[in-house]
Design an enzyme around this catalytic site. Structure first.
Site, PDB file in Angstrom:
ATOM      1  N   HIS A 184     -33.557 -24.592  63.285  1.00  0.00           N
ATOM      2  CA  HIS A 184     -33.614 -26.031  63.534  1.00  0.00           C
ATOM      3  C   HIS A 184     -34.870 -26.651  62.944  1.00  0.00           C
ATOM      4  O   HIS A 184     -34.870 -27.848  62.642  1.00  0.00           O
ATOM      5  CB  HIS A 184     -33.523 -26.309  65.037  1.00  0.00           C
ATOM      6  CG  HIS A 184     -32.132 -26.214  65.569  1.00  0.00           C
ATOM      7  ND1 HIS A 184     -31.559 -27.173  66.371  1.00  0.00           N
ATOM      8  CD2 HIS A 184     -31.175 -25.258  65.391  1.00  0.00           C
ATOM      9  CE1 HIS A 184     -30.313 -26.811  66.675  1.00  0.00           C
ATOM     10  NE2 HIS A 184     -30.066 -25.653  66.105  1.00  0.00           N
TER      11      HIS A 184
ATOM     12  N   ASN B 143     -30.890 -30.729  69.978  1.00  0.00           N
ATOM     13  CA  ASN B 143     -31.987 -29.902  70.494  1.00  0.00           C
ATOM     14  C   ASN B 143     -32.248 -30.068  71.983  1.00  0.00           C
ATOM     15  O   ASN B 143     -32.690 -29.133  72.649  1.00  0.00           O
ATOM     16  CB  ASN B 143     -33.278 -30.221  69.735  1.00  0.00           C
ATOM     17  CG  ASN B 143     -33.189 -29.899  68.255  1.00  0.00           C
ATOM     18  OD1 ASN B 143     -32.391 -29.054  67.839  1.00  0.00           O
ATOM     19  ND2 ASN B 143     -34.000 -30.572  67.450  1.00  0.00           N
TER      20      ASN B 143
ATOM     21  N   PRO C  93     -26.002 -29.449  61.794  1.00  0.00           N
ATOM     22  CA  PRO C  93     -24.551 -29.533  61.989  1.00  0.00           C
ATOM     23  C   PRO C  93     -24.180 -29.345  63.453  1.00  0.00           C
ATOM     24  O   PRO C  93     -24.693 -28.453  64.122  1.00  0.00           O
ATOM     25  CB  PRO C  93     -24.012 -28.385  61.126  1.00  0.00           C
ATOM     26  CG  PRO C  93     -25.155 -27.426  61.007  1.00  0.00           C
ATOM     27  CD  PRO C  93     -26.399 -28.267  61.014  1.00  0.00           C
TER      28      PRO C  93
ATOM     29  N   SER D 271     -21.406  -8.158  72.516  1.00  0.00           N
ATOM     30  CA  SER D 271     -22.764  -7.591  72.599  1.00  0.00           C
ATOM     31  C   SER D 271     -23.766  -8.731  72.490  1.00  0.00           C
ATOM     32  O   SER D 271     -24.404  -8.900  71.453  1.00  0.00           O
ATOM     33  CB  SER D 271     -22.984  -6.558  71.488  1.00  0.00           C
ATOM     34  OG  SER D 271     -22.661  -7.120  70.221  1.00  0.00           O
TER      35      SER D 271
ATOM     36  N   ASP E 265     -21.499 -14.389  71.515  1.00  0.00           N
ATOM     37  CA  ASP E 265     -20.823 -13.128  71.193  1.00  0.00           C
ATOM     38  C   ASP E 265     -20.636 -12.385  72.505  1.00  0.00           C
ATOM     39  O   ASP E 265     -21.571 -11.784  73.034  1.00  0.00           O
ATOM     40  CB  ASP E 265     -21.675 -12.327  70.207  1.00  0.00           C
ATOM     41  CG  ASP E 265     -21.128 -10.929  69.932  1.00  0.00           C
ATOM     42  OD1 ASP E 265     -20.073 -10.581  70.492  1.00  0.00           O
ATOM     43  OD2 ASP E 265     -21.767 -10.189  69.174  1.00  0.00           O
TER      44      ASP E 265
ATOM     45  N   SER F 115     -42.255 -28.991  62.491  1.00  0.00           N
ATOM     46  CA  SER F 115     -42.084 -30.326  63.073  1.00  0.00           C
ATOM     47  C   SER F 115     -41.288 -30.259  64.376  1.00  0.00           C
ATOM     48  O   SER F 115     -41.478 -31.095  65.267  1.00  0.00           O
ATOM     49  CB  SER F 115     -41.388 -31.257  62.074  1.00  0.00           C
ATOM     50  OG  SER F 115     -40.147 -30.718  61.655  1.00  0.00           O
TER      51      SER F 115
ATOM     52  N   ASP G  30     -41.683 -26.603  58.555  1.00  0.00           N
ATOM     53  CA  ASP G  30     -43.019 -27.181  58.718  1.00  0.00           C
ATOM     54  C   ASP G  30     -43.454 -27.323  60.165  1.00  0.00           C
ATOM     55  O   ASP G  30     -44.423 -28.031  60.471  1.00  0.00           O
ATOM     56  CB  ASP G  30     -43.088 -28.549  58.033  1.00  0.00           C
ATOM     57  CG  ASP G  30     -42.054 -29.537  58.586  1.00  0.00           C
ATOM     58  OD1 ASP G  30     -41.361 -29.206  59.589  1.00  0.00           O
ATOM     59  OD2 ASP G  30     -41.916 -30.640  58.025  1.00  0.00           O
TER      60      ASP G  30
END
Length: 344
Positions: A92, A120, A189, A267, A264, A102, A100
């Site tokens: 991300h 986020n 996305p 595992s 998943d 950010s 960077d």
């Protein structure tokens, strides 16, 4: 079958090149899990001709890698999901204006940063682990190592601690002085993304179909919120009915948005190729996951990775190197933050 034979030939050549990898403190020479692939030309940094190098801190902060590795070993030992969290933080970060750091900046009165962007908010975690590593690094090498480089190393160590491949991390990134909530919304996305959206988003970062598919394999670890997988398990047809029923038991049609499920289920805390096996069984948790195996251009790669764990490890490691070179700040651009949450 011809494509698989060509890939096996390529893997043999990759293994022959492993001994050329150089990372002084990693002590991974000839290590079977360090893998290389067609990296192509490095993406240009925002600092002009200044490039990244795995030896960047060898003289100025020789203890850097051992500090990061020790801290990540402790963090993953206490909470195995933290390896996936570091990997997701790095992804991300790199996809929004480059690698960077950010994404680590807190909001201020003058700046709405990336932490509270919809992709986020209530989702990214592990900030306190980066804070702890940064404090230890500062105690050893003050004002030398960027938060961006710490995050790059932490992501790699998180993968290897969960049993995944290793790779040489080039260093020398500097930290951004600003962050953008709108850039996060535009560049990350969503879980509802189509195959076309995924391909175009990755292509905009210089990443191809192989990179997209391999990097999506990061979903072999970690978890997702009910709000992100609800549409897939209730509305989509390209899903195993039994798997959809199972996920509906903990993710109701209304409410409970924060309920978590493993990306998943086979595992969830081991970095392996079972994610791709799940996709072939129509057991991808997110709509965007199953888009990779839905009679589309990535089908053959999913098939390859599901049956060849080494092929996946090889391509994942090489794609992580490529992603880590997305538009880094270098030279005199940006800064070396003393606190990863705020600018100096």
């Amino acid at each position: 079958m011809g494509e698989c034979r060509r890939h096996r030939t390529h893997l043999e050549a990759s293994r022959a090149r492993v001994s050329l990898l150089y990372d002084r403190e990693e002590l991974h020479f000839h290590h079977p899990k360090i893998v290389t692939r067609r990296l192509g030309p490095m993406l240009l940094s925002r600092g002009g001709s200044y490039g990244l190098s795995p030896t960047f801190y060898d003289w100025t902060c020789p203890s850097l890698r051992s500090i990061v590795r020790s801290a990540m070993t402790q963090a993953v030992g206490q909470d195995p999901t933290m390896g996936a969290s570091m990997l997701r933080l790095f992804f991300h970060d790199c996809f929004v204006n480059g690698c960077d750091a950010s994404v680590l900046l807190d909001d201020t009165q003058a700046m709405a940063g990336e932490k509270n962007a919809p992709p986020n908010r209530n989702s990214l975690r592990g900030y306190e682990v980066i804070d702890s590593i940064k404090a230890q690094v500062e105690a050893s090498c003050r004002a030398v190592v960027s938060c961006a480089d710490i995050l790059a190393l932490a992501a790699r160590d998180g993968v290897t601690l969960l049993g995944g491949p290793s790779w040489v991390v080039a260093l020398g990134r500097r930290d951004a002085r600003t962050a953008s909530i709108s850039a996060a919304v535009a560049n990350l996305p969503p879980a509802s993304a189509s195959a076309y959206t995924l391909m175009s988003t990755f292509a905009a970062k210089g990443l191809d179909m192989r990179d997209l598919t391999a990097l999506s394999g990061a979903h072999t670890v970690g978890s997702a919120r009910c709000s992100n997988f609800r549409p897939h398990v209730y509305n989509d047809s390209n899903i195993d009915p039994g798997f959809a029923w199972l996920r509906r038991q903990t993710c109701q049609a209304v409410g409970g948005d924060a309920t978590m499920a493993p990306l998943d289920s086979t595992s969830p805390t081991r970095f392996d190729n079972s994610y791709f096996q799940n996709l072939m069984g129509r057991r991808g948790l997110l709509h965007s996951d199953q888009e990779l195996f839905n009679n589309g251009p990535a089908d053959w790669l999913v098939q390859l990775y599901s049956s060849n764990a080494t092929a996946f490890a090889t391509d994942f490691a090489a794609s992580m190197v490529k992603m880590g070179n997305i538009s880094p700040l270098t030279g005199y651009l940006g800064e070396i933050r003393l606190n990863c949450r705020r600018t100096n």
